[in-house]
Design an enzyme around this catalytic site. Structure first.
Site, mmCIF file in Angstrom:
data_model
loop_
_atom_site.group_PDB
_atom_site.id
_atom_site.type_symbol
_atom_site.label_atom_id
_atom_site.label_comp_id
_atom_site.label_asym_id
_atom_site.label_seq_id
_atom_site.Cartn_x
_atom_site.Cartn_y
_atom_site.Cartn_z
ATOM 1 C CG HIS A 101 32.668 15.111 -33.214
ATOM 2 N ND1 HIS A 101 33.215 15.754 -31.545
ATOM 3 C CD2 HIS A 101 31.936 15.754 -33.434
ATOM 4 C CE1 HIS A 101 33.064 17.077 -32.366
ATOM 5 N NE2 HIS A 101 32.290 17.661 -33.035
ATOM 6 C CG ASP A 103 30.934 18.497 -37.228
ATOM 7 O OD1 ASP A 103 31.350 18.404 -35.952
ATOM 8 O OD2 ASP A 103 31.439 19.432 -37.936
ATOM 9 C CG HIS A 257 36.244 18.049 -35.606
ATOM 10 N ND1 HIS A 257 35.586 17.324 -35.989
ATOM 11 C CD2 HIS A 257 35.141 18.452 -34.670
ATOM 12 C CE1 HIS A 257 34.382 18.113 -36.492
ATOM 13 N NE2 HIS A 257 33.938 18.604 -35.470
ATOM 14 N NE ARG A 272 29.886 22.797 -37.203
ATOM 15 C CZ ARG A 272 29.430 21.344 -36.718
ATOM 16 N NH1 ARG A 272 29.925 20.980 -35.385
ATOM 17 N NH2 ARG A 272 27.570 20.845 -36.906
HETATM 18 C C1 SIN Z 1 33.131 20.958 -33.672
HETATM 19 O O1 SIN Z 1 33.423 20.432 -32.557
HETATM 20 O O2 SIN Z 1 32.351 21.127 -34.177
HETATM 21 C C2 SIN Z 1 33.761 22.505 -32.952
HETATM 22 C C3 SIN Z 1 35.165 22.147 -32.359
HETATM 23 C C4 SIN Z 1 35.527 22.856 -31.382
HETATM 24 O O3 SIN Z 1 35.026 23.952 -31.339
HETATM 25 O O4 SIN Z 1 36.795 23.114 -31.187
#
Ligand code: SIN
Length: 286
Positions: A101, A103, A257, A272
């Protein structure tokens, strides 16, 4: 390895990813350093900093140098810093981000980037992978590129986040319904032009893109299935093995990602910060 002022930059693959050394993100950075980091991000699409001892407030301060921060309507937030999203996965809260995805594409102005800090790691596993949507676009035939450039897609918060599992209590239901009402579906181009590099990239993803406008349901499904498989080719991907305190900063405009869901019963905690961006557009090459 190349150097840019104080920074040493070590590319990880030809398409995507570089480790930046010589930076302490907990300290206020000069405008020059921020510009060097931005240039490295534009070139490598995801950049990594190792061994960063960062408080949530310091992570937030660093992220704010790149723009305003998004506050996620559903995910857990750090107590004193609501703009820091807490991803805390363990046996009672398994990971839900193990799908490719980009974000927050469910808003009109999706993030320009996200900055993820490793707070607690399992002994092994819990890696994250990023894929370059510029490389994935370049990997398409010219007729397919032209076809996709004329299309738009519907991105929808409620497509990704369904009431099942989220709205488990009355408070949970109210929060979920408020979030759905505040985030109606939005339209983005299937191919967007990166606002800083001018490069075209694929801008649909399996999590938030409900359908491609103007196509029949079966056509949209088939095209999305093709794109969602195409973007995962190893030539477009970097896989990052986290170490304590490591930070990843990705360009959310031209990457996707996914977390690797292989670490239970261990716990993995990540913080994050999500930097808001601009409205995606496609500009035909002159
Ligand atoms: C995310 O999907 O924003 C984070 C990715 C992760 O937790 O590695």
């Amino acid at each position: 390895m190349t150097r840019s002022n104080a920074l040493a930059i070590e590319p990880l693959t030809p398409a995507i990813g570089a480790v930046l050394r010589g930076v302490n993100l907990s300290e206020p950075a000069s405008d020059g350093l921020i510009d060097d980091i931005r240039q490295a991000l534009l070139k490598h699409q995801v950049i990594f900093f190792e061994g960063q001892d960062l408080t949530p407030a310091q992570q937030s301060a660093f992220a704010r140098r790149f723009g305003d921060l998004h506050v996620h309507p559903l995910y857990e937030r750090d107590g004193g810093n609501p703009e820091i999203m807490v991803i805390d996965n363990h046996v009672d809260n398994p990971t839900d981000n193990n799908f490719w995805h980009t974000d927050v594409t469910f808003i009109d102005t999706p993030p320009m980037g996200s900055i993820l800090h490793a707070r607690q790691l399992p002994p092994t596993g819990g890696d994250t992978m990023w894929a370059s949507m510029t490389a994935a676009y370049r990997g398409l035939s010219a007729p397919m590129q032209r076809f996709l450039e004329g299309l738009e897609a519907v991105h929808d918060f409620a497509y990704a986040f369904t009431a099942d599992g989220i709205a488990g209590s009355q408070a949970g239901r109210e929060k979920y319904e408020k979030a759905v009402a505040a985030n109606p579906p939005v339209i983005h181009p299937v191919i967007r032009t990166h606002p800083e590099t001018g490069e075209p990239c694929i801008f649909v993803n399996s999590v938030f893109t409900r359908r491609i406008k103007g196509l029949r349901k079966e056509e949209s499904r088939a095209l999305m299935a093709f794109l969602n498989t195409h973007i995962q080719q190893p030539e477009y991907v970097v896989r990052w093995r986290w170490s304590p305190g490591a930070v990843a900063f990705w360009d959310n405009r031209n990457t996707q990602h996914r977390a690797v869901d292989d670490f239970l019963p261990h716990r993995r905690v990540m913080h994050r910060a999500t930097v808001l961006g601009d409205k995606p557009v496609f500009k035909a090459a002159a």
